[in-house]
Design an enzyme around this catalytic site. Structure first.
Site, mmCIF file in Angstrom:
data_model
loop_
_atom_site.group_PDB
_atom_site.id
_atom_site.type_symbol
_atom_site.label_atom_id
_atom_site.label_comp_id
_atom_site.label_asym_id
_atom_site.label_seq_id
_atom_site.Cartn_x
_atom_site.Cartn_y
_atom_site.Cartn_z
ATOM 1 N N ASP A 9 -8.281 3.381 3.880
ATOM 2 C CA ASP A 9 -7.376 3.628 2.755
ATOM 3 C C ASP A 9 -7.007 5.105 2.833
ATOM 4 O O ASP A 9 -7.883 5.963 2.962
ATOM 5 C CB ASP A 9 -8.152 3.317 1.462
ATOM 6 C CG ASP A 9 -7.297 3.475 0.229
ATOM 7 O OD1 ASP A 9 -6.374 4.316 0.229
ATOM 8 O OD2 ASP A 9 -7.557 2.752 -0.750
ATOM 9 N N ILE A 10 -5.726 5.410 2.739
ATOM 10 C CA ILE A 10 -5.292 6.799 2.993
ATOM 11 C C ILE A 10 -5.872 7.786 1.976
ATOM 12 O O ILE A 10 -6.088 8.954 2.311
ATOM 13 C CB ILE A 10 -3.748 6.884 3.044
ATOM 14 C CG1 ILE A 10 -3.323 8.148 3.789
ATOM 15 C CG2 ILE A 10 -3.134 6.842 1.659
ATOM 16 C CD1 ILE A 10 -1.879 8.142 4.236
ATOM 17 N N ASN A 23 10.327 6.010 -2.122
ATOM 18 C CA ASN A 23 11.728 5.543 -2.162
ATOM 19 C C ASN A 23 12.620 6.746 -2.477
ATOM 20 O O ASN A 23 12.121 7.798 -2.910
ATOM 21 C CB ASN A 23 11.897 4.410 -3.171
ATOM 22 C CG ASN A 23 11.369 4.789 -4.541
ATOM 23 O OD1 ASN A 23 11.750 5.820 -5.094
ATOM 24 N ND2 ASN A 23 10.467 3.977 -5.078
ATOM 25 N N GLY A 31 2.277 -0.464 -3.170
ATOM 26 C CA GLY A 31 1.807 -0.091 -1.833
ATOM 27 C C GLY A 31 1.064 1.231 -1.799
ATOM 28 O O GLY A 31 0.347 1.590 -2.745
ATOM 29 N N VAL A 32 1.296 1.965 -0.737
ATOM 30 C CA VAL A 32 0.556 3.212 -0.540
ATOM 31 C C VAL A 32 0.995 4.258 -1.571
ATOM 32 O O VAL A 32 0.186 5.078 -2.032
ATOM 33 C CB VAL A 32 0.735 3.700 0.919
ATOM 34 C CG1 VAL A 32 2.147 4.118 1.231
ATOM 35 C CG2 VAL A 32 -0.223 4.829 1.229
ATOM 36 N N ASP A 33 2.259 4.217 -1.969
ATOM 37 C CA ASP A 33 2.762 5.170 -2.973
ATOM 38 C C ASP A 33 2.022 4.958 -4.300
ATOM 39 O O ASP A 33 1.620 5.927 -4.960
ATOM 40 C CB ASP A 33 4.271 4.932 -3.154
ATOM 41 C CG ASP A 33 5.005 6.197 -3.573
ATOM 42 O OD1 ASP A 33 4.506 7.298 -3.265
ATOM 43 O OD2 ASP A 33 6.068 6.081 -4.202
ATOM 44 N N SER A 116 7.365 2.377 5.909
ATOM 45 C CA SER A 116 8.367 1.284 5.918
ATOM 46 C C SER A 116 7.803 -0.089 6.290
ATOM 47 O O SER A 116 8.554 -1.069 6.263
ATOM 48 C CB SER A 116 9.542 1.587 6.879
ATOM 49 O OG SER A 116 10.425 2.506 6.295
ATOM 50 N N GLY A 118 5.661 -2.022 4.836
ATOM 51 C CA GLY A 118 5.220 -2.910 3.753
ATOM 52 C C GLY A 118 6.423 -3.457 3.013
ATOM 53 O O GLY A 118 7.183 -4.280 3.543
HETATM 54 N N1 AR6 Z 1 -3.660 3.361 2.509
HETATM 55 C C1 AR6 Z 1 -2.999 3.256 3.688
HETATM 56 N N2 AR6 Z 1 -1.993 2.407 3.897
HETATM 57 C C2 AR6 Z 1 -1.618 1.608 2.878
HETATM 58 C C3 AR6 Z 1 -2.252 1.647 1.598
HETATM 59 C C4 AR6 Z 1 -3.308 2.570 1.437
HETATM 60 N N3 AR6 Z 1 -3.964 2.690 0.294
HETATM 61 N N4 AR6 Z 1 -1.654 0.733 0.803
HETATM 62 C C5 AR6 Z 1 -0.702 0.123 1.541
HETATM 63 N N5 AR6 Z 1 -0.687 0.647 2.780
HETATM 64 P P1 AR6 Z 1 4.450 0.365 1.543
HETATM 65 P P2 AR6 Z 1 7.149 0.993 2.518
HETATM 66 C C6 AR6 Z 1 0.166 0.307 3.928
HETATM 67 O O1 AR6 Z 1 4.952 -0.882 0.910
HETATM 68 O O2 AR6 Z 1 7.193 -0.261 3.306
HETATM 69 C C7 AR6 Z 1 6.756 1.486 -2.592
HETATM 70 O O3 AR6 Z 1 6.912 0.784 -3.778
HETATM 71 C C8 AR6 Z 1 0.822 -1.034 3.907
HETATM 72 O O4 AR6 Z 1 -0.059 -2.044 4.363
HETATM 73 O O5 AR6 Z 1 3.516 1.169 0.737
HETATM 74 O O6 AR6 Z 1 7.607 2.254 3.178
HETATM 75 C C9 AR6 Z 1 7.518 2.803 -2.568
HETATM 76 O O7 AR6 Z 1 7.644 3.416 -3.816
HETATM 77 C C10 AR6 Z 1 1.961 -0.834 4.851
HETATM 78 O O8 AR6 Z 1 1.546 -1.080 6.206
HETATM 79 O O9 AR6 Z 1 5.680 1.349 1.944
HETATM 80 C C11 AR6 Z 1 8.842 2.366 -2.031
HETATM 81 O O10 AR6 Z 1 9.693 1.865 -3.026
HETATM 82 C C12 AR6 Z 1 2.314 0.638 4.698
HETATM 83 O O11 AR6 Z 1 1.247 1.218 3.959
HETATM 84 C C13 AR6 Z 1 8.492 1.278 -1.060
HETATM 85 O O12 AR6 Z 1 7.274 0.729 -1.521
HETATM 86 C C14 AR6 Z 1 3.615 0.913 3.976
HETATM 87 O O13 AR6 Z 1 3.800 -0.027 2.938
HETATM 88 C C15 AR6 Z 1 8.243 1.819 0.328
HETATM 89 O O14 AR6 Z 1 7.999 0.751 1.218
#
Ligand code: AR6
Length: 359
Positions: A9-10, A23, A31-33, A116, A118
């Protein structure tokens, strides 16, 4: 400086800056944000609101709220539209911008998620490839420790699909080894018979220089790291002290010689090896430095050694590449195919759950 790929987990990363997948409105989300905003507390949303907007393919930087790191870098990757809307270039651009911001703000270490991949739907295997390639290119000219954090098992499996040819190579070797079991036994027996007849032959005072090796004139057997202990001594064997002292080139000496022979700088060598500068300086200054296998193999890759040269270098540290280990087979695959990009090799090692080179 090194690139490490980990599954974690980051928010647990101990780095100067965490990168989040944001975004364009920096409005937070899932997600990660979401994970980073929750851990940082409301101060992060306030800092984002002050900036207000960040275009796709770019990044911006804020304070980190309650998180122990110094900065959060908000990178805006593209939404996936089947690869028809310049997604690859936009994804690479947001990694590059985030890396530039980290260096410009004095960071020595930074952790990235797979941007990107997720909510935005970028295929995970391809997203991993873009990340490794862009970060790898940046590290050729910058000193920064980068961790790429892979969160879910999907990303990991996607990585494995990209390496189907390596999987086949490994399978072939495994299958080959099992099918060849009896042939191998016969081969060993033949070798043992040959050794026996050599033992009966008149003793050989010195080994001669093997063809194609990097040995200095007059030092043939000294630098032949594969000297066989079964080789009989001369009529007057050396004392044990002399025998130990005459053990040949050390790993550190071999590395420095190979760097000279290949007209590389030491900086080029440790960067291509994905090694930390401090670790490399230990190798350089410690004549008897004993590397682990990941370090020794990383240097062989940086020096673009062929398989025989790699085995020779490893042998100076009492190491070898064999056929019974996935790590060894993956390394062998890249070496025999003349592919020496340490980051691409690490991507493959990660996909097969093996320890990475260097870092
Ligand atoms: N630690 C590391 N990686 C993670 C974690 C974590 N805690 N949680 C998820 N991931 P995403 P995007 C991975 O959706 O596709 C948000 O709502 C996850 O498995 O977080 O760039 C933003 O506000 C995936 O492989 O980002 C934007 O609106 C990766 O992180 C939008 O989502 C990215 O998934 C951005 O979408």
């Amino acid at each position: 400086m090194p690139l490490t790929i980990v599954r974690d987990d980051i928010v647990h990363q101990d780095v100067d800056a965490l990168v989040t997948a944001a975004n364009p409105r920096l409005a937070g989300g899932g997600g990660v944000d979401g994970a980073i905003h929750r851990a940082a507390g409301p101060a992060l949303a306030v800092a984002c609101a002050k900036i207000g907007y960040c275009p796709t393919g770019s990044a911006c930087i804020t304070e980190a709220g309650r998180l122990p790191c110094k900065f959060i870098i908000h990178a805006v990757g593209p939404v996936w539209h089947g690869g028809t809307r310049n997604e690859r270039a936009l994804l690479a651009a947001c990694y590059a911008k985030a890396l530039e911001l980290a260096v410009a703000n004095g960071c020595r270490s930074v952790a990235f998620p797979l941007i990107s991949s997720g909510t935005f739907g970028y295929p995970k295997g391809q997203a991993l490839g873009v990340a490794v390639e862009t970060i790898g290119a940046f590290l050729e000219t910058h000193d920064l420790a980068v961790t790429l954090v892979i969160f879910d098992s999907d990303s990991y499996a996607a990585g494995q699909q990209r390496f189907a040819d390596i999987a086949a190579f490994i399978d072939d070797r495994y299958v080959g080894r099992h099918l060849d079991r009896f042939a191998e036994r016969r081969r060993r027996q033949a070798l043992a018979d040959a050794d026996f007849s050599a033992d009966c032959a008149p003793p050989c005072p010195r080994r001669t220089k093997p063809a194609g090796r990097h040995t200095e004139p007059g030092k043939a057997w000294k630098s032949d790291t594969r000297f066989s202990f079964a080789t009989p001594f001369a009529r007057h064997p050396p004392t044990l002290d002399a025998f130990i002292a005459d053990r040949g080139e050390t790993f550190s000496e071999a590395v420095l010689r190979l760097i000279r022979e290949r007209h590389l700088t030491q900086v080029e060598c440790y960067r291509r090896a994905n090694l930390d500068r401090r670790l490399f300086s230990k190798i350089r200054s410690g004549k008897n430095y004993h590397p682990n296998k990941r370090t020794a193999c990383a240097i062989a890759i940086a020096l673009c050694l062929n398989l025989e040269e790699t085995q020779d270098l490893l042998a100076t540290a009492g190491l070898a590449l064999g056929r019974s280990d996935k790590f060894d087979l993956i390394l062998t695959y890249f070496i025999v195919n003349g592919q020496y990009n340490v980051f691409a090799i690490n991507e493959a090692l990660f996909a097969f759950d093996q320890p990475l080179l260097g870092a």
